[in-house]
Scaffold this motif. Structure first.
Motif, PDB file in Angstrom:
ATOM      1  N   SER A  72     -71.461  29.400 -24.308  1.00 27.05           N
ATOM      2  CA  SER A  72     -71.729  30.347 -23.213  1.00 27.05           C
ATOM      3  C   SER A  72     -73.079  31.025 -23.417  1.00 27.05           C
ATOM      4  N   LEU A  73     -73.354  31.368 -24.667  1.00 32.34           N
ATOM      5  CA  LEU A  73     -74.620  32.041 -24.975  1.00 32.34           C
ATOM      6  C   LEU A  73     -75.799  31.120 -24.660  1.00 32.34           C
ATOM      7  N   ARG A  75     -75.952  28.896 -22.379  1.00 26.54           N
ATOM      8  CA  ARG A  75     -76.159  28.889 -20.929  1.00 26.54           C
ATOM      9  C   ARG A  75     -76.826  30.176 -20.456  1.00 26.54           C
ATOM     10  N   LEU A  76     -76.476  31.270 -21.101  1.00 25.70           N
ATOM     11  CA  LEU A  76     -77.128  32.544 -20.750  1.00 25.70           C
ATOM     12  C   LEU A  76     -78.616  32.484 -21.126  1.00 25.70           C
ATOM     13  N   GLN A  77     -78.893  31.920 -22.309  1.00 27.32           N
ATOM     14  CA  GLN A  77     -80.289  31.816 -22.743  1.00 27.32           C
ATOM     15  C   GLN A  77     -81.101  30.958 -21.779  1.00 27.32           C
ATOM     16  N   ARG A  79     -80.586  30.752 -18.674  1.00 27.83           N
ATOM     17  CA  ARG A  79     -80.871  31.589 -17.495  1.00 27.83           C
ATOM     18  C   ARG A  79     -82.044  32.524 -17.774  1.00 27.83           C
ATOM     19  N   PHE A  80     -82.094  33.051 -18.982  1.00 26.57           N
ATOM     20  CA  PHE A  80     -83.219  33.923 -19.336  1.00 26.57           C
ATOM     21  C   PHE A  80     -84.528  33.156 -19.298  1.00 26.57           C
TER      22      PHE A  80
ATOM     23  N   ARG B  25     -84.728  39.723 -27.457  1.00 27.66           N
ATOM     24  CA  ARG B  25     -83.659  38.792 -27.063  1.00 27.66           C
ATOM     25  C   ARG B  25     -82.653  38.564 -28.166  1.00 27.66           C
ATOM     26  N   TYR B  32     -74.206  40.277 -27.424  1.00 17.95           N
ATOM     27  CA  TYR B  32     -73.380  39.316 -26.679  1.00 17.95           C
ATOM     28  C   TYR B  32     -72.253  38.800 -27.572  1.00 17.95           C
ATOM     29  N   HIS B  36     -68.299  39.396 -26.855  1.00 19.94           N
ATOM     30  CA  HIS B  36     -67.734  38.259 -26.129  1.00 19.94           C
ATOM     31  C   HIS B  36     -66.212  38.222 -26.216  1.00 19.94           C
ATOM     32  N   TYR B  50     -61.560  29.692 -17.779  1.00 21.04           N
ATOM     33  CA  TYR B  50     -62.642  30.097 -18.668  1.00 21.04           C
ATOM     34  C   TYR B  50     -64.005  30.056 -17.984  1.00 21.04           C
ATOM     35  N   GLU B  54     -66.522  33.050 -18.321  1.00 17.25           N
ATOM     36  CA  GLU B  54     -67.882  32.889 -18.848  1.00 17.25           C
ATOM     37  C   GLU B  54     -68.928  33.366 -17.835  1.00 17.25           C
ATOM     38  N   ASN B  58     -71.561  36.299 -18.587  1.00 19.81           N
ATOM     39  CA  ASN B  58     -73.009  36.053 -18.541  1.00 19.81           C
ATOM     40  C   ASN B  58     -73.694  36.890 -17.467  1.00 19.81           C
ATOM     41  N   MET B  62     -76.620  39.607 -18.068  1.00 24.89           N
ATOM     42  CA  MET B  62     -77.875  39.608 -17.302  1.00 24.89           C
ATOM     43  C   MET B  62     -78.184  41.034 -16.852  1.00 24.89           C
TER      44      MET B  62
END
Lengths: 229, 194
Positions: A72-73, A75-77, A79-80, B25, B32, B36, B50, B54, B58, B62
């Protein structure tokens, strides 16, 4: 007596509302002592607490699915990474607010470009029609063909689904420009933008599936057979 | 980054969020990973899928990334983050409702427990919780699983303390209808001694 009864009911209700936080140990000391004092004489609240404790234990101890956050992280990265730069706090009230200025600018630029292309096409068409009206009698036959502009080298018909941007990209690639069109039949007159041989431009046009028809209108000095699609 | 190993969880969260506000970051990634599990558990009360969980997590981070500079240290970082997740999840539910008519994220969970075979406390609870309106269900979750005070829940859900207490009251009332024996232990109807 009645006043005592009302006060007791009110206290019972207020303490009852505190029971969930009595059970999860998140009352202030003052509130906890208040509940402790009340339940000495209130069997209903003691039963409530016992019941609530079972619910608390059940929810607290409920088995949970363990998720692996690494994917998941990632995928977030991603997006960033898609964000060009970090916006200022003033822009950051929400994601939509952050994105909107860029998207608005992009849309505005695209709109202006599309408008400019459309206006130039309309003007060119009108100009050619005007010149044609000046030069030719105002009647048409089944075999009538509009006069050809002196610099026209190719006539082409594009797919109705093509966008102006896609059309411009194809013409850029082929070093061609629109000098008039589309006619009622959807025909564009194209002129060369550079010294590239017309047959080479024609071949490039014909490679695109969005080009339904492309034909050379003037013979080249070095002869090259033109095939219509 | 400042050394955070010996600081309390609250101080650690605050330091991480300050670093996030400065554009770090790695700090965001640490935050995160630290949140989580809690958020996934909390959000599983909204949806069992899920991919939805997720997406909400996320989206939440953001917003954390974009708005870290706006955080006011008067509240706790955990309250702030969970509040963002709560509102993001509610938006997600509304979107789902708009797209799927009467169907919603909540309805998925209602089908996960068969009351005819539920014999344990956990099963009864799952069944009962899944029948509660989402705000009531989450109030219970925030209090009992996550251990928040009534004031913290009010901050997370952005509503008055009285509303939190009312939601909790109604949640408990409804839950009792689904927990007649609470795993086999008969519940006597309480009588009040005046």
């Amino acid at each position: 007596m009645t006043n005592n009864r009302v006060a007791g009911d009110s206290e019972h209700q207020e303490v009852g509302a505190l029971i969930p936080w009595y059970v999860n140990s998140r009352l202030s000391d003052h509130e906890r002592l208040r509940v402790d004092a009340h339940i000495v004489d209130c069997a209903a609240c003691r039963a409530d607490i016992a019941m609530e404790q079972r619910i608390f234990d059940g929810i607290k101890g409920a088995p949970t699915i363990e998720y692996m956050p690494a994917a998941s992280l990632k995928r977030l990265q991603a997006r960033f990474d898609g964000l060009q730069s970090r916006p200022t706090a003033a822009d950051a009230a929400s994601l939509a607010q952050v994105r909107s200025p860029w998207s608005k600018r992009g849309l505005m630029a695209a709109s202006i470009a599309v408008m400019a292309i459309t206006i130039s096409l309309v003007l060119a068409d009108r100009w050619v029609q005007f010149r044609a009206q000046q030069a030719a009698p105002n009647y048409r036959t089944a075999t009538h063909s509009p006069p050809r502009a002196p610099d026209e080298v190719i006539r082409a018909v594009f797919s109705p689904a093509i966008t102006l941007v896609e059309m411009q990209a194809i013409l850029e690639e082929a070093d061609l420009r629109i000098i008039s069109g589309p006619t009622e039949a959807g025909v564009y007159s194209l002129a060369a933008k550079s010294g590239r041989p017309v047959h080479a431009s024609l071949a490039l046009l014909r490679r695109h599936s969005a080009v339904r028809f492309a034909e050379q209108t003037q013979p080249e000095t070095e002869s090259e057979p033109g095939n219509s699609r | 980054m400042t050394p955070l190993s010996k600081s309390s969880p609250k101080e650690r969260d605050s330091a991480l969020l300050a670093a996030v506000a400065a554009g770090d970051r790695h700090a965001l990634e640490e935050l995160y990973l630290g949140y989580h599990r809690r958020l996934a558990r909390f959000l599983s009360r909204f949806t069992k899928r899920y991919e939805n969980i997720e997406e909400i997590i996320n989206d939440t981070f953001m917003v954390v990334w974009q708005s870290a500079g706006d955080f006011r240290s008067a509240s706790q970082v955990s309250t702030w983050v969970i509040g963002i997740a709560y509102r993001t999840a509610l938006k997600s539910i509304r979107r789902q409702k708009n797209h799927a008519g009467a169907g919603s994220l909540d309805n998925h969970s209602e089908q996960t427990v068969d009351p005819t075979i539920a014999t344990e406390v956990h099963d009864w609870l799952q069944h009962g919780l899944s029948r509660l309106p989402v705000e009531q269900r989450l109030t219970l979750e925030l209090a009992y699983h996550m251990g928040h005070s009534v004031e913290e829940i009010a901050a997370i859900t952005d509503c008055p303390v009285g509303t939190v207490k009312a939601r909790m009251f109604h949640a408990r009332e409804k839950l009792r209808q689904y927990l007649p024996a609470l795993g086999g232990a008969a519940i006597e109807s309480p009588t009040r001694i005046e």
